[in-house]
Design a protein around this motif. Structure first.
Motif, PDB file in Angstrom:
ATOM      1  N   PRO A 145      -0.934   8.772  -5.045  1.00  0.00           N
ATOM      2  CA  PRO A 145      -1.497   8.975  -3.705  1.00  0.00           C
ATOM      3  C   PRO A 145      -2.997   9.234  -3.736  1.00  0.00           C
ATOM      4  N   GLY A 146      -3.698   8.460  -2.905  1.00  0.00           N
ATOM      5  CA  GLY A 146      -5.127   8.675  -2.737  1.00  0.00           C
ATOM      6  C   GLY A 146      -6.004   8.215  -3.876  1.00  0.00           C
ATOM      7  N   GLU A 147      -5.455   7.524  -4.868  1.00  0.00           N
ATOM      8  CA  GLU A 147      -6.265   7.144  -6.040  1.00  0.00           C
ATOM      9  C   GLU A 147      -6.884   5.764  -5.937  1.00  0.00           C
ATOM     10  N   TRP A 202      -5.269   3.697 -12.893  1.00  0.00           N
ATOM     11  CA  TRP A 202      -4.824   3.451 -11.519  1.00  0.00           C
ATOM     12  C   TRP A 202      -4.649   1.966 -11.202  1.00  0.00           C
ATOM     13  N   ASP A 252       0.814   4.061  -2.896  1.00  0.00           N
ATOM     14  CA  ASP A 252       0.405   5.414  -2.521  1.00  0.00           C
ATOM     15  C   ASP A 252       1.493   6.432  -2.825  1.00  0.00           C
ATOM     16  N   ARG A 283       0.829  -1.211   0.000  1.00  0.00           N
ATOM     17  CA  ARG A 283       0.000   0.000   0.000  1.00  0.00           C
ATOM     18  C   ARG A 283       0.862   1.260   0.000  1.00  0.00           C
TER      19      ARG A 283
END
Length: 414
Positions: free
Chosen positions: A51-53, A129, A47, A43
């Protein structure tokens, strides 16, 4: 599920992948997590790139009666991004070379089948992603497990048709077949069994071949989304050790010398190496009464021990030599020549488990070429290092033998 950690004693950790029921990026990632790779490490790596996707969830499932681990990668953005290759390449530059290698293979394959320039490739089914998460996640998992070599059995490709952003395409998908060049494949039944992302991971990271001889440490099973009756929709991964690099017993001959003209030492070392020493070096010391001196150390193979002892007495004024057995573990080595401006430079390559561990330009070659070109030797060394990397000679890269390679013998710095 067994938990594994990276070995610190020179043992080569080998991974064998069984894609006989097919392969996809999430299936392979799930198999590595089932082996014991850290989900937190995966993870964190993903990230760091996007990041955050995405969110990565793992659960245990059954496929045709076989227990397996399943990974689900979901986008957290309202409108997931579909990226072009140049953007993906920029995102991956902060990652280990392995992730970039995988996407390079994928971009080249997509460009070939769609008849466009590599720079114009847009990832749809494979890039946004989810594929980035799969590729970066697999590379992070391999690193967390301490894997040094990867091999893969024949890949099941499937049959039929699949709906894509380019319309209805036959299975195996064109990009999958492009990535499968040079590998053994299996028909594998109806439906899509191998995805472009899964094939790109195998093409970039795994040498084709049967399970190698090894001591099995753990097995992992990664599940696909479908549960097909009659054949488990899984990828299996087997992690094992293949032993350390060859270890040999040598003799360390040492003596302290405080009464030899320092200008002579260079010739002494050269003569000892020419007489069969695996290595020879000097260590500055201070002896009794504050006298500056040197310890002469000679690494001697058993068959050259007597000859080298006699040479130490002949070449120095010492009155005695200390001797003790030592163990040396040496990488497999080879020379490969790379072209640089105005000539060529030999690269000494250190190998372990079918992978490159080190690739170092030969200084004498670089120095001679620098003199001929009237440029600083560091410039030629930098050029040779860049040429070696362009030729696929850098740490973690798979070793692909060449007819022009020359085995490198042990010597200085052994």
């Amino acid at each position: 599920m067994s938990t594994t950690t990276a070995d610190t004693h020179g043992v080569s950790r080998t991974l064998w992948i069984d894609p006989s029921a097919g392969v996809a990026g999430d299936m392979l990632l799930a198999a590595l997590l089932d082996l014991g790779a850290s989900l937190e490490a995966v993870r964190a790596a993903v990230d760091a790139v996007i990041p955050g996707e995405v969110a990565i969830a793992v659960d245990e499932v059954s496929r045709a009666g076989l227990r397996a681990r399943h990974v689900e990668v979901t986008g957290t953005a309202a409108d997931p991004t579909h990226r072009a290759w140049p953007e993906v390449r920029t995102l991956l530059r902060s990652e280990p070379p392995a992730a970039l290698m995988v996407f390079e293979r994928l971009a080249v394959a997509e460009a070939a089948v769609h008849g466009v320039a590599v720079e114009d490739v847009h990832f749809h089914e494979v890039g946004a992603w989810d594929a980035i998460a799969d590729v970066v996640g697999v590379c992070a998992a391999l690193e967390d497990l301490g894997v040094t070599a990867v091999t893969s059995g024949p890949v099941a490709l499937g049959s039929g048709h699949v709906e894509t952003a380019h319309g209805r395409l036959p299975v195996p998908a064109p990009a999958v077949l492009e990535l499968a060049r040079g590998r053994d494949v299996l028909p594998g039944g109806p439906g899509e069994r191998a995805t472009p992302t899964g094939m790109a991971l195998l093409a970039a990271l795994a040498d084709p071949g049967p399970m190698p001889a090894m001591r099995v440490e753990a097995t992992g099973v990664g599940a696909g989304t479908r549960d097909t009756p009659g054949q488990a929709n899984v990828v299996r991964a087997v992690l094992g050790t293949t032993g350390s690099s060859p270890t040999e017993t040598l003799w360390l001959l040492e003596t302290n010398v405080d009464d030899l003209d320092p200008r002579v030492w260079s010739g002494v070392l050269e003569a000892l190496l020419a007489a069969g020493a695996a290595d020879a070096w000097l260590t500055p010391i201070v002896m009794k009464k504050g006298r500056p001196a040197h310890t002469l150390s000679v690494l001697a193979p058993e068959q050259a021990r007597d000859t080298l002892r006699a040479a130490v007495f002949d070449l120095t004024p010492t009155l005695g030599v200390r001797e003790s057995p030592v163990a040396r573990t040496a990488l497999e080595r080879a020379w490969r020549t790379v072209p640089v401006d105005g000539g060529s430079v030999r690269i000494k390559v250190g190998l372990r488990g079918g992978r490159v561990v080190s690739a170092t330009p030969e200084f004498d070659d670089a120095d001679a070429l620098a003199r001929a070109r009237a440029v600083p030797v560091r410039r030629v060394l930098d050029e040779a290092t860049a040429a070696a990397r362009a030729a696929g000679l850098y740490p973690t890269a798979p070793w692909i033998p060449d007819d022009q390679d020359v085995p490198a013998q042990g010597g200085p710095s052994s």
